[in-house]
Design an enzyme around this catalytic site. Sequence first.
Site, PDB file in Angstrom:
ATOM      1  N   CYS A  64       0.830  -1.202   0.000  1.00  0.00           N
ATOM      2  CA  CYS A  64       0.000   0.000   0.000  1.00  0.00           C
ATOM      3  C   CYS A  64       0.869   1.259   0.000  1.00  0.00           C
ATOM      4  CB  CYS A  64      -0.985  -0.039   1.172  1.00  0.00           C
ATOM      5  SG  CYS A  64      -2.332   1.156   1.011  1.00  0.00           S
ATOM      6  N   HIS A 122      -3.143  -5.580   1.553  1.00  0.00           N
ATOM      7  CA  HIS A 122      -2.487  -5.797   2.842  1.00  0.00           C
ATOM      8  C   HIS A 122      -2.461  -7.272   3.247  1.00  0.00           C
ATOM      9  CE1 HIS A 122      -2.136  -1.537   3.825  1.00  0.00           C
ATOM     10  NE2 HIS A 122      -3.342  -1.388   3.320  1.00  0.00           N
ATOM     11  N   GLU A 161      -0.536  -8.522   5.258  1.00  0.00           N
ATOM     12  CA  GLU A 161      -0.208  -8.564   6.696  1.00  0.00           C
ATOM     13  C   GLU A 161      -1.450  -8.494   7.568  1.00  0.00           C
ATOM     14  OE1 GLU A 161       0.148  -6.022   4.724  1.00  0.00           O
ATOM     15  OE2 GLU A 161      -0.304  -4.146   5.766  1.00  0.00           O
TER      16      GLU A 161
END
Lengths: 305, 212
Positions: free
Chosen positions: B86, B179, B181
Amino acid sequence: MSDDVAGNGAKNGSTGTEAVKAGLARMLKGGVIMDVVDAEQAKVAEDAGACAVMALERIPAEIRKAGGVARMSDPEMIMGIQDAVSIPVMAKCRIGHHVEAQVLQALEVDYIDESEVLTPADEASHVDKRAFTVPFVCGATNLGEALRRVAEGAAMIRTKGEAGTGNVVEAVRHMKTITQDIRRVVTATAEERFAIAKEMAAPLELIEWVGQNGRLPVVNFSAGGIATPADAALMMYLGAEGVFVGSGIFLSEDPPARARAIVEATTHWDDPAVVARVSRGLREAMPGIEIAELGEAGLLQTRGW
Amino acid sequence: MTAADAMRPRIGVLAVQGAVSEHEAALADVGARTSRVRDAADLEGLDGLVIPGGESTTFGLVAGESGLLDAVRARVDGGMPVFGTCAGMIMLARGIAGGGAQPLIGGMDIVVRRNAFGRQVHSFEADLEVSAIGQPPMRGIFIRAPWIEESGPSVEILADHGGHPVAARDATRIVAAFHPELTDDRRLHRLFVDGVREAVTEHKEDSVVGSQ
């Protein structure tokens, strides 16, 4: 932005999911969210490194002075700020004011703060935040209040502190209370957690989640009374994941320098040499207020339930 | 460096602001050692770097003034593997479409558009076919996400969404507009860390050859 660009994702994906709403708060971590009243201040905030701005008509210290009923800001002013900056723009609705929240969602603000700084619209209920695509941040003074807001759909929590005072003592109290409450839940037995859920007036499943994970289920920032770089670093030291600064910046003598210094101190909160360097020569901070002088009726933190 | 060290490479996470702990957890899951990068000195001894999600303007200002941005750029130009998600993807781009002159790191021959999918109400999650990952699809969480508007010949596009490239790599440099993560899917982090392991091993072999 052209129509074919906006909403492109939604055509092939799901909007407003919990992951998407709580995810933006994760991206804000370690950052400073600044109150701004016009496009010019919003640019100052962005150029100082703010990770988001809170658009409102008057900063809390001015709301305090003006008295009367404080409401959602004029959409025109919010739109002016949205046009001025590329970082997320948040705005406040009154506690329990479903329609102000709908208006802010229609304006496509990036986060709604259901805020005690405005005059509450409902003395019994907060907004059902699960019904919205836009995520909400809500204030809390202890773990039970934080978890009630999470149960209603808040995707981010901030400690309330005492807005518009330039006095960090209430923010410290609320952050320490939440941390102490979490520690108590973590060390409690399964049987004790039933009693804690009742005592804190929070859903049992959220109490159990906190017990297993040792933290709030959503990101937790600090707000209310932060006026100096050292104040911001103190809140990070106490476990805040980022800070909101309201009146502290634009009521000081040199807002751009102070804004910048607070951003640096929030990133480098555990490096006193950096906090010392950025604190030099900032001129006067906002004038502060002793909390006891406000009296019971002057407190904003007791709004909300 | 021992073979065991190469298996557990040291990966820094840029920690100016943003989703740092989420990347640390993901990197630990795939066997890397992690540390936070706030100053140029923190880059010493790192085998790779992750640039997380957050606000790219904040990264540019805070890291730009301290000299951290220049130090990271020097390491990236020197071949250090990097993974940007991002805002991290924005920082690794060579330019921003229709955007101002915010400070970037560069390193990937891509031009990105910030907030390309719209404001937060348009943030979304969707299944993505990622070519270097295979099946099943990855769940992509897009938050005020950018997309890749232009890319050079050295760049391999790994995934598209809605007709726009949203993940790419160039040798050991990987970028994603979404994302990974924020999910439990570790395949993209594993791809990155495996690339770091190879780079560490090759570097070791080079230095052995060089010392003979």
